[in-house]
Structures are given as C-alpha cells and as structure tokens.
Design a protein around this motif. Structure first.
Motif, PDB file in Angstrom:
ATOM      1  N   ALA A  52       0.830  -1.200   0.000  1.00  0.00           N
ATOM      2  CA  ALA A  52       0.000   0.000   0.000  1.00  0.00           C
ATOM      3  C   ALA A  52       0.867   1.253   0.000  1.00  0.00           C
ATOM      4  CB  ALA A  52      -0.920   0.005   1.214  1.00  0.00           C
TER       5      ALA A  52
ATOM      6  N   THR B 109       0.189   5.426   0.473  1.00  0.00           N
ATOM      7  CA  THR B 109      -0.775   6.478   0.772  1.00  0.00           C
ATOM      8  C   THR B 109      -0.054   7.797   0.995  1.00  0.00           C
ATOM      9  OG1 THR B 109      -0.743   6.025   3.158  1.00  0.00           O
ATOM     10  CG2 THR B 109      -2.411   4.881   1.848  1.00  0.00           C
ATOM     11  N   THR B 110      -0.748   8.879   0.678  1.00  0.00           N
ATOM     12  CA  THR B 110      -0.257  10.217   0.971  1.00  0.00           C
ATOM     13  C   THR B 110      -1.345  10.961   1.724  1.00  0.00           C
ATOM     14  OG1 THR B 110       1.030  10.231  -1.087  1.00  0.00           O
ATOM     15  CG2 THR B 110       0.697  12.349   0.010  1.00  0.00           C
ATOM     16  N   ARG B 111      -0.969  11.576   2.838  1.00  0.00           N
ATOM     17  CA  ARG B 111      -1.911  12.353   3.638  1.00  0.00           C
ATOM     18  C   ARG B 111      -1.395  13.776   3.768  1.00  0.00           C
ATOM     19  NH1 ARG B 111      -0.741   7.969   6.599  1.00  0.00           N
ATOM     20  NH2 ARG B 111       0.148   9.160   8.315  1.00  0.00           N
TER      21      ARG B 111
ATOM     22  N   THR C 134      -6.324  11.745   3.875  1.00  0.00           N
ATOM     23  CA  THR C 134      -5.790  10.897   2.814  1.00  0.00           C
ATOM     24  C   THR C 134      -6.108  11.489   1.445  1.00  0.00           C
ATOM     25  OG1 THR C 134      -5.985   8.903   4.167  1.00  0.00           O
ATOM     26  CG2 THR C 134      -5.836   8.591   1.789  1.00  0.00           C
TER      27      THR C 134
ATOM     28  N   GLN D   7      -3.957  10.318  -1.493  1.00  0.00           N
ATOM     29  CA  GLN D   7      -3.595   9.257  -2.430  1.00  0.00           C
ATOM     30  C   GLN D   7      -3.679   7.921  -1.705  1.00  0.00           C
ATOM     31  OE1 GLN D   7       0.335  11.092  -3.603  1.00  0.00           O
ATOM     32  NE2 GLN D   7      -0.376  10.583  -5.678  1.00  0.00           N
ATOM     33  N   ASP D   8      -4.193   6.911  -2.388  1.00  0.00           N
ATOM     34  CA  ASP D   8      -4.350   5.592  -1.775  1.00  0.00           C
ATOM     35  C   ASP D   8      -4.291   4.556  -2.892  1.00  0.00           C
ATOM     36  OD1 ASP D   8      -4.866   3.432  -0.179  1.00  0.00           O
ATOM     37  OD2 ASP D   8      -6.888   4.037   0.395  1.00  0.00           O
TER      38      ASP D   8
ATOM     39  N   ARG E 116      -1.908   0.804  -4.533  1.00  0.00           N
ATOM     40  CA  ARG E 116      -1.016  -0.320  -4.276  1.00  0.00           C
ATOM     41  C   ARG E 116      -0.001  -0.415  -5.410  1.00  0.00           C
ATOM     42  NH1 ARG E 116      -2.675  -3.097   0.057  1.00  0.00           N
ATOM     43  NH2 ARG E 116      -1.046  -4.651  -0.309  1.00  0.00           N
TER      44      ARG E 116
ATOM     45  N   GLU F 233       3.610   0.784   2.960  1.00  0.00           N
ATOM     46  CA  GLU F 233       3.424  -0.393   3.804  1.00  0.00           C
ATOM     47  C   GLU F 233       4.723  -1.200   3.865  1.00  0.00           C
ATOM     48  OE1 GLU F 233       0.512  -4.359   3.887  1.00  0.00           O
ATOM     49  OE2 GLU F 233       0.574  -3.031   2.133  1.00  0.00           O
TER      50      GLU F 233
END
Length: 254
Positions: free
Chosen positions: A178, A180-182, A187, A189-190, A192, A241
């Motif tokens: 995974a 992600t950008t917060r 959040t 961007q999400d 894989r 991740e």
C-alpha cells in the motif's frame, strides 16, 4: 533490515534500526555491514535522508489513473526524468515553497528504489541483485512551471523537492504494498504498487540500459492518482506499507 542515516553530536553515521534503537555501522551500507558497537536510542538521534544519491531518476505516469488525471493515456514505455541530488532532504525537514516563482506546488507520494551496487544493462530477472532496498519519496512538483515549460527540469528540481526516508528497508517485497499520501491528516492518495504499469524489475532494466547506476542512486517508481496542491504550513506524509512514514512540513522559501 532498516538502514538509516542519522546525526548525533555533530557526527553523521549509517545505522541499523532495531525497535527503538539504532546501531551504528562503519562507513557506508553497501556490502557487508560492520558495526561500531555504539547504539543510541532512536529518540535521541536526528534521522537524515537515508542516502545521498549521485542521481535521482524518476518515472512519470507509471499509474494509469494518474496518467489520465494529467490528461494523458498510459505510456507504452517508461517516461524518464531526473531530479538533482540537491533536491534531496530527509524526514522532518522542510519543503521550501518558491512563492516568487510558482503558484502551484504539488505532492506526489512514491515508492523509491535504492540501488546497492554499480551496474548497467541489468536484466529484469536479476534486478533484485542490484537493489539495496526501498524507501518513501515525495516527488514535489511546481505544477504550473511544469505546464509552462513543456519539460520538467525546473518544476521538479528545486532544492527540497525530493524528500526521502525515513530509512531503507532491505527486506521488502515491493510487488504489492500500500502507498498512501496524507496532507494534514487527510488521505489524498491511496494505491497499491501492484497497479504500477511498469514493474520495479522492468524499471531497473530500462533505466540501466540508458545509464550506469551507482550505489545509492535512487529510482522513483511513479505516483498514483490524487496529486494535488500544497500550501505553506501544510504537513504531508507519505506512507509505504512495510517501510514507514515520511513526513515533511511546507514552509516559505527564504
């Protein structure tokens, strides 16, 4: 294994992160590691960019949804561009917003590959042999300058526009993790890494056909959909991740 670069008492070292401590190693992290015997609480050191690469090679439009949000179709071959080594900063360091030159600065969270040995023309099947590990990256981009210039050197190349960190994870299987950008905890961007158009082995093979890669060189593998603007005062966190979190705050460029 998590290999970090850190500062303590005016000295800079590489070390291996083990739970809440870091064990210092001699010289560089390429090849067999030799420990110095010094160990420090992680809370007592300042983590730096985990590597200072001779070059950063980035891949554009390597997620189909991002290519389309930028108004393009996914490319048949990897799109290469570079960021200067002077753009690299570490976790906790500030991204400097060049207000006098740009009115739109975007985040782009990515998985980064760190090369572990000198290599060229690497077959995709042997790419793992030349990779030291993986880290988080933020391909910060002055979007208005990118559109205005028609090429990406200025937009991607400002000092501080390539945060890397917090360390290099050497034991990651990067094929489906995974990303992600917060921004300020929200959040944006999400995705894989299984969604990459061109896989990491294929990217190493493709880039190394063009140029010799040196130990510590970095390949940014591309950003997914959801890129967007940053404002001064924002805090942006890229999470991969199995690697960790890379957090940087945006400040006005002096």
């Amino acid at each position: 294994m998590r290999i970090a670069r850190f500062a303590i008492d005016e000295s800079v070292s590489f070390g291996v992160v083990e739970e809440n401590t870091i064990a210092a190693v001699r010289a560089h992290p390429f090849g067999e590691l030799t420990f110095t015997g010094h160990r420090f609480p992680l809370a007592d050191v300042r983590l730096l960019a985990p590597i200072l690469p001779s070059k950063v090679i980035a891949i554009g439009k390597n997620y189909a949804d991002h290519a389309r949000e930028m108004g393009a179709e996914p490319p048949a071959e990897p799109v290469l561009f570079s960021k200067p080594s002077t753009a690299v900063i570490g976790p906790g360091e500030a991204v400097a917003y060049p207000e006098k030159l740009s009115e739109r600065v975007d985040y782009e969270g990515e998985l980064a590959v760190v090369i572990g040995r000198l290599c060229r023309e690497v077959p995709a099947a042997r790419a793992a042999d030349v990779i030291l590990g993986y880290t988080c990256a933020n391909d910060v981009t002055a979007r208005d300058l990118q559109q205005r210039d028609g090429q990406w050197t200025r937009a991607k190349g400002f000092d501080t526009f390539c945060p890397l960190g917090p360390w290099i994870e050497t034991e990651l299987d990067p094929s489906d993790v995974a990303l992600t950008t917060r921004v300020n905890g929200e959040t944006r961007q999400d995705a894989r890494t299984s969604q990459l158009l061109h896989s990491i082995p294929d990217l190493v093979a493709y880039v190394s056909q063009v140029m010799t890669l040196l130990p510590g060189d970095v390949i940014l593998t591309g950003t997914p959909a959801g890129v967007g603007p940053l404002d001064i005062g924002d805090e942006v966190t890229v999470t991969v991740e199995g690697v960790g979190d890379l957090t940087n705050r945006v400040v006005a460029r002096e």
